[in-house]
Write a protein that holds these residues in place. Sequence first.
Motif, PDB file in Angstrom:
ATOM      1  N   GLU A   1      16.064 -52.617  -8.031  1.00  0.00           N
ATOM      2  CA  GLU A   1      16.771 -52.698  -9.306  1.00  0.00           C
ATOM      3  C   GLU A   1      16.327 -51.571 -10.231  1.00  0.00           C
ATOM      4  O   GLU A   1      17.156 -50.961 -10.921  1.00  0.00           O
ATOM      5  N   ALA A   2      15.029 -51.274 -10.281  1.00  0.00           N
ATOM      6  CA  ALA A   2      14.546 -50.160 -11.106  1.00  0.00           C
ATOM      7  C   ALA A   2      15.142 -48.842 -10.624  1.00  0.00           C
ATOM      8  O   ALA A   2      15.556 -47.995 -11.432  1.00  0.00           O
TER       9      ALA A   2
ATOM     10  N   ARG B   1      18.733 -48.616 -11.737  1.00  0.00           N
ATOM     11  CA  ARG B   1      18.845 -48.272 -13.151  1.00  0.00           C
ATOM     12  C   ARG B   1      18.587 -46.782 -13.369  1.00  0.00           C
ATOM     13  O   ARG B   1      19.201 -46.165 -14.250  1.00  0.00           O
ATOM     14  N   ALA B   2      17.682 -46.206 -12.586  1.00  0.00           N
ATOM     15  CA  ALA B   2      17.455 -44.757 -12.693  1.00  0.00           C
ATOM     16  C   ALA B   2      18.702 -43.988 -12.268  1.00  0.00           C
ATOM     17  O   ALA B   2      19.085 -42.995 -12.897  1.00  0.00           O
ATOM     18  N   VAL B   3      19.351 -44.434 -11.222  1.00  0.00           N
ATOM     19  CA  VAL B   3      20.593 -43.788 -10.770  1.00  0.00           C
ATOM     20  C   VAL B   3      21.674 -43.931 -11.832  1.00  0.00           C
ATOM     21  O   VAL B   3      22.418 -42.984 -12.126  1.00  0.00           O
TER      22      VAL B   3
ATOM     23  N   ILE C   1       9.532 -44.561  -7.025  1.00  0.00           N
ATOM     24  CA  ILE C   1       8.830 -45.509  -7.877  1.00  0.00           C
ATOM     25  C   ILE C   1       7.574 -44.807  -8.381  1.00  0.00           C
ATOM     26  O   ILE C   1       6.689 -44.460  -7.610  1.00  0.00           O
ATOM     27  N   VAL C   2       7.512 -44.578  -9.696  1.00  0.00           N
ATOM     28  CA  VAL C   2       6.389 -43.838 -10.266  1.00  0.00           C
ATOM     29  C   VAL C   2       5.372 -44.747 -10.948  1.00  0.00           C
ATOM     30  O   VAL C   2       4.288 -44.304 -11.316  1.00  0.00           O
ATOM     31  N   GLU C   3       5.734 -46.020 -11.126  1.00  0.00           N
ATOM     32  CA  GLU C   3       4.787 -46.963 -11.732  1.00  0.00           C
ATOM     33  C   GLU C   3       5.115 -48.363 -11.261  1.00  0.00           C
ATOM     34  O   GLU C   3       6.278 -48.780 -11.249  1.00  0.00           O
ATOM     35  N   LEU C   4       4.078 -49.083 -10.824  1.00  0.00           N
ATOM     36  CA  LEU C   4       4.228 -50.479 -10.447  1.00  0.00           C
ATOM     37  C   LEU C   4       2.942 -51.182 -10.853  1.00  0.00           C
ATOM     38  O   LEU C   4       1.871 -50.891 -10.322  1.00  0.00           O
ATOM     39  N   SER C   5       3.031 -52.065 -11.837  1.00  0.00           N
ATOM     40  CA  SER C   5       1.827 -52.726 -12.327  1.00  0.00           C
ATOM     41  C   SER C   5       2.053 -54.224 -12.392  1.00  0.00           C
ATOM     42  O   SER C   5       3.170 -54.712 -12.591  1.00  0.00           O
TER      43      SER C   5
ATOM     44  N   ARG D   1       3.116 -60.765 -14.298  1.00  0.00           N
ATOM     45  CA  ARG D   1       4.188 -59.991 -14.909  1.00  0.00           C
ATOM     46  C   ARG D   1       4.259 -58.673 -14.144  1.00  0.00           C
ATOM     47  O   ARG D   1       3.295 -57.915 -14.094  1.00  0.00           O
ATOM     48  N   LEU D   2       5.406 -58.377 -13.557  1.00  0.00           N
ATOM     49  CA  LEU D   2       5.595 -57.173 -12.749  1.00  0.00           C
ATOM     50  C   LEU D   2       6.393 -56.147 -13.535  1.00  0.00           C
ATOM     51  O   LEU D   2       7.481 -56.450 -14.033  1.00  0.00           O
ATOM     52  N   HIS D   3       5.839 -54.938 -13.666  1.00  0.00           N
ATOM     53  CA  HIS D   3       6.546 -53.837 -14.330  1.00  0.00           C
ATOM     54  C   HIS D   3       6.757 -52.723 -13.323  1.00  0.00           C
ATOM     55  O   HIS D   3       5.806 -52.235 -12.698  1.00  0.00           O
ATOM     56  N   VAL D   4       8.012 -52.295 -13.164  1.00  0.00           N
ATOM     57  CA  VAL D   4       8.356 -51.247 -12.207  1.00  0.00           C
ATOM     58  C   VAL D   4       9.127 -50.153 -12.933  1.00  0.00           C
ATOM     59  O   VAL D   4      10.060 -50.436 -13.687  1.00  0.00           O
ATOM     60  N   LYS D   5       8.734 -48.902 -12.691  1.00  0.00           N
ATOM     61  CA  LYS D   5       9.465 -47.767 -13.249  1.00  0.00           C
ATOM     62  C   LYS D   5       9.821 -46.809 -12.110  1.00  0.00           C
ATOM     63  O   LYS D   5       8.973 -46.452 -11.298  1.00  0.00           O
ATOM     64  N   ALA D   6      11.092 -46.403 -12.079  1.00  0.00           N
ATOM     65  CA  ALA D   6      11.565 -45.434 -11.093  1.00  0.00           C
ATOM     66  C   ALA D   6      12.048 -44.191 -11.833  1.00  0.00           C
ATOM     67  O   ALA D   6      12.569 -44.280 -12.952  1.00  0.00           O
ATOM     68  N   ALA D   7      11.871 -43.014 -11.229  1.00  0.00           N
ATOM     69  CA  ALA D   7      12.301 -41.770 -11.859  1.00  0.00           C
ATOM     70  C   ALA D   7      12.681 -40.775 -10.783  1.00  0.00           C
ATOM     71  O   ALA D   7      12.218 -40.840  -9.641  1.00  0.00           O
TER      72      ALA D   7
END
Length: 505
Positions: free
Chosen positions: A460-461, A464-466, A477-481, A494-500
Amino acid sequence: MRIGIDVGGTNTDAVVLDEADRVLAKAKRPTSPDVTEGLRAALDAVLGEVAEPTLVTRVMLGTTHATNAILERRALGRVAVLRLGAPATTSVPPLSDWPEDLRKTVSAGAAIVGGGHFVDGRPIAPLDADAVRRFLGGTPADAVAVTGVFSPATADQENEVAEIVRAELGEVPVSLSHEIGSLGLMERENATVLNAALYGVAREVTTALQAVLDARGLRVETFFAQNDGTLMAVGYAARYPVLTIGSGPANSIRGAAYLSGVPDAIVADVGGTSTDLGVLVSGFPRESAAAVEIGGVTTNFRMPDILSIALGGGTVVGQEPRSVGYRIAREALVFGGATPTMTDAAVAGGRGVVGTHPVPDEWRDRLADAVRRIDELVADAVDRVALGRADRPLVAVGGGAFLLPDELPGVPEVIRPEHAEVANAVGAAIALASGRLETIVPAAGGGNHRATLIDKARQEAAARAVAAGADPASVQIVELSEIPLSYLPEPAVRLHVKAAGPLAR
């Protein structure tokens, strides 16, 4: 080629970059009261230095339009505010912590209807679709903001309300909280309502930018910078205009990383009114862990961790934080004016050569004291953002970077990269497109179900980047915490995912 533009409080900066990311042209022009004229002047200046402007294919814009609209209570839309959370959340109504003048400007009515979820996904109550329809029918509004309890983990009720809005009101824009903010009901609701109130501002900005480009015969893709230092396509920005807040400091930090080649550093962006200090971590701005207040409203979406101090080239000596702003070219002593500014102090102290007039002798002692004040302010600010680490260099950027000394306690080196005065516009031009997602998943031990949920969040992340304009083949995926959550019947995080990724060709 592509153009990066950053609209600041004092100057509008523009750069042209070629396909190898080399700076071909740059310009700084005073920001105009209506912003558009300053944008037009900066764009004309850089296009005048390019042999073939028709080779420009993309324009990236960082703008203060959204921030200014909130701060000035101007051009904001009227929003119908729906919370899905009765009977659990009725004691604190929507917008109860907003400044009175902003609430009156934005709110077209608010209601709390049956719905929402517990943290584990169980419904608090079934969605009261009839109550939603009754509220929509009696509340004329420019947009609708929908916030459900724990919707970032379970978004089905918000999506159902969006369908009801389309059926009842047609093309009225809908702002859904699970697409905007993270966990935390009130702050996420606030961000969602602000986003809905800014739809008209977003249309105004995109229309103005397109008119400027059309007048110059440019047929280009346009992107907006967002507050984490990445880009989003115009359609995405029109849907999520609140994400442009904070784009200016993020652009400067990203531009500083690119121009200096240093991925981990403290960045000081010295403008005409203030100095913004942030921290580079692996080439991206360190994000704030605290709630962010915008125009008196507390929100919880991700923003750069920025410390702003009242020090700029136009700051009036002895009258901080007052600044002459874009009037510096006629009011400062070095431009023949009568107002002593920090620019005059830096010139008198031998830190730069600026202006058309020498500093009058009668001002030199007072300006020498101002130079010492500059060094004290910056040293204190660096100490506060460094968090005890003394191994990071300081990258000085912005039009007023020459105000800073060459040596500062707490940093091993002060770096002044080429093109530092337009680092914010460079940051906009070289930015990636990104998408992020925050949700709740079982803690370790959840087995295949946990792995499936994490994989779904990553997908999903990336999607959203696309949607923001990234090349699907290059998104990473540049961040997964994961942050453990307390006081739950079953362990969860709590899962935070960032894609770039780079922009699609």
